[in-house]
Write an enzyme that holds these catalytic residues in place. Structure first.
Site, PDB file in Angstrom:
ATOM      1  N   HIS A  82       0.843  -1.199   0.000  1.00 52.10           N
ATOM      2  CA  HIS A  82       0.000   0.000   0.000  1.00 52.10           C
ATOM      3  C   HIS A  82       0.872   1.240   0.000  1.00 52.10           C
ATOM      4  O   HIS A  82       1.894   1.292   0.668  1.00 52.10           O
ATOM      5  CB  HIS A  82      -0.898   0.006   1.243  1.00 52.10           C
ATOM      6  CG  HIS A  82      -2.163   0.773   1.024  1.00 52.10           C
ATOM      7  ND1 HIS A  82      -3.326   0.177   0.584  1.00 52.10           N
ATOM      8  CD2 HIS A  82      -2.451   2.085   1.174  1.00 52.10           C
ATOM      9  CE1 HIS A  82      -4.270   1.083   0.472  1.00 52.10           C
ATOM     10  NE2 HIS A  82      -3.769   2.259   0.823  1.00 52.10           N
ATOM     11  N   ASP A 161     -13.710   2.266   6.781  1.00 49.95           N
ATOM     12  CA  ASP A 161     -12.757   3.047   5.979  1.00 49.95           C
ATOM     13  C   ASP A 161     -13.393   3.514   4.680  1.00 49.95           C
ATOM     14  O   ASP A 161     -13.121   4.624   4.224  1.00 49.95           O
ATOM     15  CB  ASP A 161     -11.479   2.252   5.694  1.00 49.95           C
ATOM     16  CG  ASP A 161     -10.467   3.133   4.963  1.00 49.95           C
ATOM     17  OD1 ASP A 161     -10.136   4.208   5.506  1.00 49.95           O
ATOM     18  OD2 ASP A 161     -10.053   2.797   3.848  1.00 49.95           O
ATOM     19  N   ARG A 168     -13.153  12.042   4.275  1.00 47.89           N
ATOM     20  CA  ARG A 168     -11.904  12.798   4.480  1.00 47.89           C
ATOM     21  C   ARG A 168     -11.440  13.451   3.189  1.00 47.89           C
ATOM     22  O   ARG A 168     -10.881  14.549   3.199  1.00 47.89           O
ATOM     23  CB  ARG A 168     -10.804  11.855   5.015  1.00 47.89           C
ATOM     24  CG  ARG A 168     -11.027  11.447   6.464  1.00 47.89           C
ATOM     25  CD  ARG A 168     -10.113  10.292   6.839  1.00 47.89           C
ATOM     26  NE  ARG A 168      -8.720  10.579   6.600  1.00 47.89           N
ATOM     27  CZ  ARG A 168      -7.858   9.701   6.074  1.00 47.89           C
ATOM     28  NH1 ARG A 168      -8.239   8.482   5.737  1.00 47.89           N
ATOM     29  NH2 ARG A 168      -6.607  10.035   5.894  1.00 47.89           N
ATOM     30  N   SER A 183      -6.527   4.124   8.439  1.00 46.53           N
ATOM     31  CA  SER A 183      -7.163   3.836   7.147  1.00 46.53           C
ATOM     32  C   SER A 183      -6.397   2.720   6.429  1.00 46.53           C
ATOM     33  O   SER A 183      -6.985   1.736   5.964  1.00 46.53           O
ATOM     34  CB  SER A 183      -7.168   5.122   6.306  1.00 46.53           C
ATOM     35  OG  SER A 183      -7.400   4.849   4.950  1.00 46.53           O
ATOM     36  N   LYS A 187      -7.347  -1.693   6.404  1.00 46.52           N
ATOM     37  CA  LYS A 187      -7.575  -2.429   5.145  1.00 46.52           C
ATOM     38  C   LYS A 187      -6.628  -3.620   5.038  1.00 46.52           C
ATOM     39  O   LYS A 187      -6.992  -4.682   4.576  1.00 46.52           O
ATOM     40  CB  LYS A 187      -7.334  -1.513   3.931  1.00 46.52           C
ATOM     41  CG  LYS A 187      -8.423  -0.484   3.713  1.00 46.52           C
ATOM     42  CD  LYS A 187      -8.317   0.157   2.324  1.00 46.52           C
ATOM     43  CE  LYS A 187      -7.287   1.247   2.230  1.00 46.52           C
ATOM     44  NZ  LYS A 187      -7.673   2.554   2.709  1.00 46.52           N
TER      45      LYS A 187
END
Ligand code: URA
Length: 433
Positions: A82, A161, A168, A183, A187
């Site tokens: 990520h 999320d 956001r 966040s 995930k």
């Protein structure tokens, strides 16, 4: 318990209890807490921060807000990656198939564009027919069959999320270490992979503007992941200049394919090779130096590109566009932005260039806005390049002719010129594991 009191406590710098954090997450997911209170909560966290314990509680509450996949039966080489976000960041589109081609099992949940940054899910959706919403069963069975799947927050995975991310994005509450860490790691925990590699970007195009802030975010995420029993690696990468040349969804898919075919811009290739090497090194317990030649081999022999095509096909996408870019839809307007200055580009404000791409239609101004996958920018000149008067600095693509002057001005304002060539930028600052 009242949401009003929780917002007030956080606004005034108090430390929330686990129960208060759970109350917020559960209430926001079931709809009993409205968007306006969740926005105020995020803004209070933005200004007051969170302790390590609060951030961990928020992450776990978000991870558990939906299903949590257990990928144990897929073996011990499940890996997820990520990025904390950037401009022109199409790294996942390259490293996920590379890692899968090397025998890693890539089960990845990605996000949509956030603020000025693009998102992998939007880029994948720019491939005609590509489905980012799979049920947990479909996701699991695809990973089992072909060793790779990249999905959005599908089915019932981290619904907290999914809602907070979109909120956001439009309430100026992205750049907060506890909110980004929770966040991303929520995930990753729900996605179930054993190995997690985080690309923590820093610089003008990233949410973390300095290496110190990026390191603080990386350390927070690595700690939470380790506590949850995952093998964590974080790499801090430079996002002072957009990565590669192309910004915008279809444009970025094309550039990722170029890298998978052994070409593409050098900065993008370097970052992709490094991150794919770290993914392999984590799964196969070796060093990144040992992994690097293997990564280069699957790019050069085409097996990584074949993996991307296998994933696109399995998720309903049209693989023909990957072999022939002329099959992608075309924007109505293509505009060459010429330089009226001569010199060397000494700095680029990557965030402003990301916003210019949003203005052209490549990102969202408001929650749920549609995206024009064809829109974007190709940067023909980047930091360190010499420019003569009349040179093309960038090519702008859009269906919105009236937005071209605004985007052009934003790009021009984002560039600084100098008589001297700036020092070469460091692309990889640090690896933490
Ligand atoms: N990526 C995410 O998934 N979440 C953030 O908050 C920032 C980047």
């Amino acid at each position: 318990m009242r949401m009003y009191d929780i917002i007030k406590k956080k606004r005034d710098g108090g430390e929330l209890t686990t129960e208060e954090i759970n109350f917020f997450v559960d209430g926001y997911v079931d709809g009993s807490i409205p968007d306006y209170q969740a926005s105020a909560f995020c803004m209070a966290v933005y200004f007051s921060g969170m302790s390590a314990r609060e951030t961990t509680d928020l992450t776990l509450a978000m991870a558990k807000s939906g299903d949590m996949l257990d990928l144990e039966v897929l073996g011990d080489k499940t890996v997820d990656k990520h990025s904390t976000g950037g401009v022109g960041d199409k790294v996942t589109l390259v490293v996920a198939p590379v890692a899968a081609a090397l025998g890693c099992t890539v089960a990845k949940m990605s996000g949509r564009g956030l603020g000025h940054t693009g998102g992998t899910v939007d880029k994948l959706e720019s491939i005609p027919g590509f489905k980012v919403e799979l049920s947990s069963e479909e996701f699991f069975s695809q990973v089992k069959d072909i060793g790779i799947s990249v999905i959005g927050q599908s089915d019932n995975l981290t619904p907290a999320d999914k809602k907070l991310y979109a909120l956001r994005d439009v309430t100026a509450t992205v750049e907060s270490i506890p909110l980004i860490a929770s966040s991303i790691i929520s995930k990753k925990l729900a996605g179930g992979s054993r190995h997690i590699v985080l690309d923590v970007t820093c610089g003008s195009g990233a949410f973390m503007k300095t290496p110190a802030a990026a390191e603080e975010l990386a350390a927070a995420m690595v700690e939470i992941g380790k506590m949850a029993g995952r093998k964590m690696t974080a790499v801090i990468t430079n996002m002072d200049t957009p990565l590669g040349i192309n910004i915008g969804n279809i444009l970025e898919v094309q550039e990722a394919v170029e890298v998978l075919k052994g070409g593409g811009p050098e900065d993008l290739r370097t970052v992709c090779v490094e991150i794919a090497s770290l993914m392999y090194a984590s799964c196969f317990d070796c060093t990144a130096d040992e992994a690097r030649p293997k990564v280069i081999e699957v790019i050069e022999n085409g097996t990584a590109f074949e993996k991307l095509k296998a994933m696109v096909k399995a998720q309903g996408g049209d693989t023909a566009v990957l072999d022939d870019f002329s099959l992608f839809n075309k924007p109505k307007y293509t505009y060459e932005l010429k330089s009226s200055q001569a010199g060397c580009i000494s700095r680029m404000n990557a965030e402003a260039i990301g916003i210019a791409s949003v203005v052209l239609g490549a990102g969202r101004e408001k929650k749920g806005d549609p995206i024009d996958y064809k829109a974007g920018i190709s940067l023909l000149k980047k930091t360190g390049d010499a420019v003569s008067v009349g040179d093309t600095l960038a090519v702008l693509y859009t269906d919105l002719e009236d937005k071209l002057p605004q985007a052009e001005q934003m790009i021009l304002d984002a560039l600084e010129f100098s008589d001297i060539k700036p020092a070469e930028e460091t692309l990889i600052y640090k690896v933490i594991n």
